[in-house]
Design an enzyme around this catalytic site. Sequence first.
Site, mmCIF file in Angstrom:
data_model
loop_
_atom_site.group_PDB
_atom_site.id
_atom_site.type_symbol
_atom_site.label_atom_id
_atom_site.label_comp_id
_atom_site.label_asym_id
_atom_site.label_seq_id
_atom_site.Cartn_x
_atom_site.Cartn_y
_atom_site.Cartn_z
ATOM 1 N N SER A 149 0.842 -1.193 0.000
ATOM 2 C CA SER A 149 0.000 0.000 0.000
ATOM 3 C C SER A 149 0.884 1.253 0.000
ATOM 4 O O SER A 149 1.744 1.392 -0.867
ATOM 5 C CB SER A 149 -0.963 -0.035 1.193
ATOM 6 O OG SER A 149 -1.892 1.023 1.131
ATOM 7 N N ASP A 345 -8.939 -4.142 -6.801
ATOM 8 C CA ASP A 345 -8.487 -2.963 -6.054
ATOM 9 C C ASP A 345 -8.885 -1.694 -6.807
ATOM 10 O O ASP A 345 -8.480 -1.487 -7.947
ATOM 11 C CB ASP A 345 -6.967 -3.029 -5.890
ATOM 12 C CG ASP A 345 -6.401 -1.986 -4.938
ATOM 13 O OD1 ASP A 345 -7.088 -0.983 -4.660
ATOM 14 O OD2 ASP A 345 -5.263 -2.181 -4.473
ATOM 15 N N HIS A 378 -8.314 -3.646 -2.213
ATOM 16 C CA HIS A 378 -7.003 -3.168 -1.779
ATOM 17 C C HIS A 378 -6.519 -3.886 -0.529
ATOM 18 O O HIS A 378 -5.321 -4.128 -0.370
ATOM 19 C CB HIS A 378 -7.071 -1.659 -1.527
ATOM 20 C CG HIS A 378 -5.746 -1.061 -1.177
ATOM 21 N ND1 HIS A 378 -4.693 -1.027 -2.063
ATOM 22 C CD2 HIS A 378 -5.300 -0.491 -0.024
ATOM 23 C CE1 HIS A 378 -3.649 -0.453 -1.477
ATOM 24 N NE2 HIS A 378 -3.988 -0.125 -0.249
#
Length: 399
Positions: A149, A345, A378
């Site tokens: 991330s 995502d 995500h």
Amino acid sequence: MTEFIPLGTLYHALPSPFQMKRGGVLHQAHVAYETWGALAADRSNAVLIVTGLSPNAHAAANQANPEPGWWEAMVGPGKPIDTARWFVVCVNSLGSCKGSTGPASVNPATGALYRLTFPDLSIEDVADAAADVVRALGIAQLACLIGNSMGGMTALALLLRHPGIARSHINISGSAQALPFSIAIRSLQREAIRLDPHWNGGHYDDTRYPESGMRMARKLGVITYRSALEWDGRFGRVRLDSEQSEDDPFGLEFQVESYLEGHARRFVRFFDPNCYLYLSRSMDWFDLAEYVDDKPAADMGIDSPGADALPAAKSETGVSTASTVLAGLARIRIARALAIGANTDILFPVQQQEQIADGLRAGDADARFIGLDSPQGHDAFLVDFARFGPAVRDFLQGC
């Protein structure tokens, strides 16, 4: 304002002054980290993990803190990041409230909390602080640098600004620049916090705390961390039982609403709002295309042999394009790399991980991209270990 520091946290003092990318300076700053496994005599088996926005350095249980960590299924003996083989270091981001110096810390010059006097924070600052931890541990070169991330951004900045610091790299659900959609979402999250009257220009305390703003910011985040596919399969249109629903005619009615509310309430008092603002904005500012222009690399704080040989690729307006981002990635020198993402995502779309692999390959890396069919968006790397675990394990076995 409170710092939330896990048991067993270790600290590294940064150089004082610590110069920051956007002109600020920190004095007597420090970075929190934790370790697992044993460092080899030749210091060749080190793996560094750099994290997303909210995690602390406690990725997994260790001798100092037996509580499960946020990546417990991935880090440990016999796990994908095998601590029987690797010496693993996880660093808490500079600017966080989980042990590293940030807006919730005391400014040594004034004796008061930094709050909004904390200097502008960039992803590059987070990367430079992590690199200093690596050097302090006597590690000349990491076997692998892993970022997920926001940590994927941090890892790319670290590789570009500190050439040769790692032999290999795993980028998980990361990106080389913030896209308009993710910038828009984060701007709404920050606005929700700042519009809460209890935020008070950053001057809040435990009794007057911007809880409503933080709750809304977290709900917006959770919606983007998962996928519509998961929401449909997990909740459908199921309503709450009569005893769970609210009397308010516009109160909680559906299970998905209750899930968001519960998730947000668990978060709001465990992350400092000002730290959230700073780290969120640092992600919006990040763009590897900034490193592609007519300046020599040395003028940008990059000591990268051969980096200046790459062609400039800015558009005529100076706005970064896909080619500029690829050119920025191509300046990174790494032997092997893996970019992984979830096809569902929406916050860091899987095309951004493919772009990372393409760009690193243009810089002569043996780079591979894997798009995983996970329904969890995500956040898949935090929960879908059946898919992400084997990919990470297989790559590290070749290191």
